[in-house]
Design an enzyme around this catalytic site. Structure first.
Site, short mmCIF file in Angstrom:
data_model
loop_
_atom_site.label_atom_id
_atom_site.label_comp_id
_atom_site.label_asym_id
_atom_site.label_seq_id
_atom_site.Cartn_x
_atom_site.Cartn_y
_atom_site.Cartn_z
N THR A 234 0.89 -1.16 0.00
CA THR A 234 0.00 0.00 0.00
C THR A 234 0.92 1.20 0.00
OG1 THR A 234 -1.63 -1.17 1.37
CG2 THR A 234 -1.69 1.22 1.51
N ASP A 265 -7.94 -1.96 5.21
CA ASP A 265 -7.98 -0.81 6.11
C ASP A 265 -7.82 0.54 5.40
OD1 ASP A 265 -5.38 -1.56 5.42
OD2 ASP A 265 -4.51 -0.79 7.26
N THR A 285 0.39 0.52 6.42
CA THR A 285 0.51 -0.45 5.32
C THR A 285 0.58 -1.83 5.97
OG1 THR A 285 2.93 -0.32 5.30
CG2 THR A 285 1.76 1.12 3.77
N GLY A 288 -4.54 -5.35 6.51
CA GLY A 288 -5.60 -4.45 6.91
C GLY A 288 -6.55 -5.02 7.94
#
Ligand code: GLY
Length: 388
Positions: A234, A265, A285, A288
Site C-alpha cells: 500500500t 484498512d 501499510t 488491513g
C-alpha cells in the site's frame, strides 16, 4: 500480559522513546561544517520537529521531492500527499497500488483509497473501485463533491466516470501472469493437463519467448514469490505545512487474490488513515484486517493527543494488535503491519510489528523535511522478520 511480552513491550517502548535518537538514518553520515554528522543533525531535527514535513511508506521515497516542492510553494497539504501517491498509483512496477496492482481471486483489480484534509476536517474514500488507476483522486472528489464519505464498487465507478475519469485495464501482463500462476496453484483445472507438453509449468509457457533469459528468470521468481506470499502493500503519505496544517492519504490494490469485494484498512477512516489538524496524522501499510480491529490510525492520533511521541503512539497501536493474539508470536509472524505518524510540530515516527521484512531487510519509511528525501528505520514491537 505474559512476562516476556511485558519485558519486550517495555524494552521496545523504551527503544521507541529513545529510538528517535538511535534510529539509523540512511543518509551519508559524514561530519559537516558545523561539526555535527548528518545523522546527528537529522536526529536533532526529528526530535524537535520540522515544518514543512512529508512522510510516506518506503515505496513513496522517489516521489517525496514532488510533494515537498508543492509544500514549499504554498500548495495545500492535500495537493502534496495526493501528488506523491499518484506517482506510485501510475507506476506499473508497484504491484500493490493502482495500475499494475495484483488482482482479486477473479483476476479483477479492485482499488481502495482514502483522503483526509485537516484544515476543513473532511474525509473521502472509495473501496473496491475497478478500472480507475487513481483511487486517491476519486476519494478526494467524494470528499469535495458529495455529501458522503465512502463510495464502493459499481457506485464508486459510476461516480468516477461522471467526474470524467476514463476506464482502463489495470491488469498488467506481469500481474496477469502472477494471477494465472496463483489460479493454477489453487485449482487443478486451471493448470495444463497431463497430456500437455507444458503440464509442468503453464506460466513459463505464457512468458514471451523473446524475453532475455535473466528477465524470464526474474519474472518467474517474482511470480512464485507473490503466489506463495500474497502481498498487502500500500502507500500512505502524510504532510504538515509551515503553518501546521495537516493532510493524509492511503491507497492500495489490497490483498492479492482476495475475495471480490474484500475491503482492507486503507479506505477506512480511523484505520488506514486519520488526521486531526489539532494533533497530527497517522496511516498504515500491511495486513488491513488486523488494523481495522484496533482502529489503528485513530488510536495513534488519540495517543499523540495525550502527549506520546509519534513513534510511541505507533507502538501502542501495534501492542493492541499483538494483544488480540495474546502475544502469540507464531501467529503474529504470519503477517506484517507498519504504522506511520507525524504530529503538528513536524515530529515523525514509524513502527513495524516486526523489525524486518521476510528475508531480513529492515522495515523503513520515507521522510522529507526540506533538505532531502531519505529512508529511516522503523521502530519495532517485535524483533526479527515476519514470515510474510
Ligand atoms: N493495507 C492494505 C490492505 O490490507 O488492503
Amino acid at each position: 500480559m505474559a512476562p516476556w511480552t511485558r519485558r519486550r513491550f517495555f524494552l521496545t517502548t523504551l527503544a521507541g522513546s529513545l529510538g528517535i535518537g538511535t534510529k539509523k538514518i540512511f543518509a551519508a553520515d559524514a561530519p559537516n561544517g558545523n561539526g555535527l554528522s548528518s545523522l546527528a543533525q537529522a536526529t536533532a531535527a526529528t526530535a524537535k520537529g520540522t515544518r514543512p514535513l512529508i512522510i510516506s511508506s518506503s515505496n513513496g521515497l522517489n516521489a517525496l521531492d514532488l510533494g515537498m516542492g508543492l509544500l514549499k510553494r504554498g500548495h495545500d497539504t492535500l495537493d502534496a500527499v495526493v501528488a506523491v501517491v499518484n506517482v506510485v498509483e501510475d507506476d506499473p512496477r508497484d504491484n500493490s497500488v493502482g495500475y499494475g496492482g495484483l488482482p482479486n481471486e477473479d483476476g479483477d483489480v479492485e482499488l481502495d483509497a482514502s483522503v483526509m484534509h485537516g484544515p476543513t476536517r473532511r474525509a473521502g474514500a472509495v473501496a473496491s473501485l475497478r478500472y480507475i488507476k487513481n483511487p486517491s483522486k476519486v476519494a478526494r472528489l467524494v470528499m469535495e463533491q458529495t455529501d458522503h464519505v465512502l463510495l464502493v464498487g459499481p457506485g464508486a465507478l459510476r461516480f468516477a466516470e461522471m467526474q470524467g475519469f476514463e476506464r482502463m485495464n489495470l491488469l498488467t501482463n506481469e500481474s496477469r501472469l502472477a494471477w494465472l500462476r496463483w489460479k493454477a496453484s489453487t485449482t487443478p483445472n486451471w493448470a495444463p493437463g497431463l497430456d500437455s507438453p507444458d503440464w509442468k509449468d503453464k506460466v513459463a509457457s505464457l512468458i514471451d519467448p523473446n524475453l532475455p533469459e535473466p528477465e524470464k528468470a526474474r519474472l518467474l521468481a517474482w511470480v512464485d514469490d507473490v503466489v506463495t506470499h500474497p502481498p498487502t502493500g500500500t502507500i500512505n503519505c502524510l504532510a504538515v505545512n509551515e503553518k501546521g496544517d495537516i493532510s493524509g492519504t492511503t491507497t492500495t490494490s489490497g490483498l492479492a487474490w482476495k475475495i471480490a469485494g474484500r475491503v482492507g484498512d486503507s479506505p477506512i477512516i480511523g484505520a488506514g488513515l486519520y488526521v486531526d489538524n489539532d494533533v497530527g496524522a497517522a496511516g498504515s501499510t500491511g495486513r488491513g484486517e488486523e488494523n481495522i480491529k484496533v482502529s489503528g490510525a485513530h488510536t495513534i492520533v488519540e495517543t499523540m493527543r495525550k502527549g506520546k511521541s509519534p513513534t510511541d503512539a505507533c507502538l501502542e497501536a501495534l501492542s493492541r494488535v499483538a494483544r488480540n493474539y495474546n502475544n502469540d508470536k507464531t501467529r503474529l509472524s504470519k503477517f506484517y503491519l507498519v504504522f506511520y505518524a507525524l504530529n503538528k510540530d513536524g515530529v515523525h515516527g514509524g513502527a513495524s510489528l516486526w523489525s524486518a521484512a521476510r528475508g531480513g531487510r529492515p522495515r523503513t519509511y520515507a521522510v522529507h523535511d526540506g533538505s532531502q528525501a531519505r529512508l529511516v528505520e522503523c521502530a519495532s514491537l517485535l524483533q526479527g522478520p515476519s514470515s510474510d
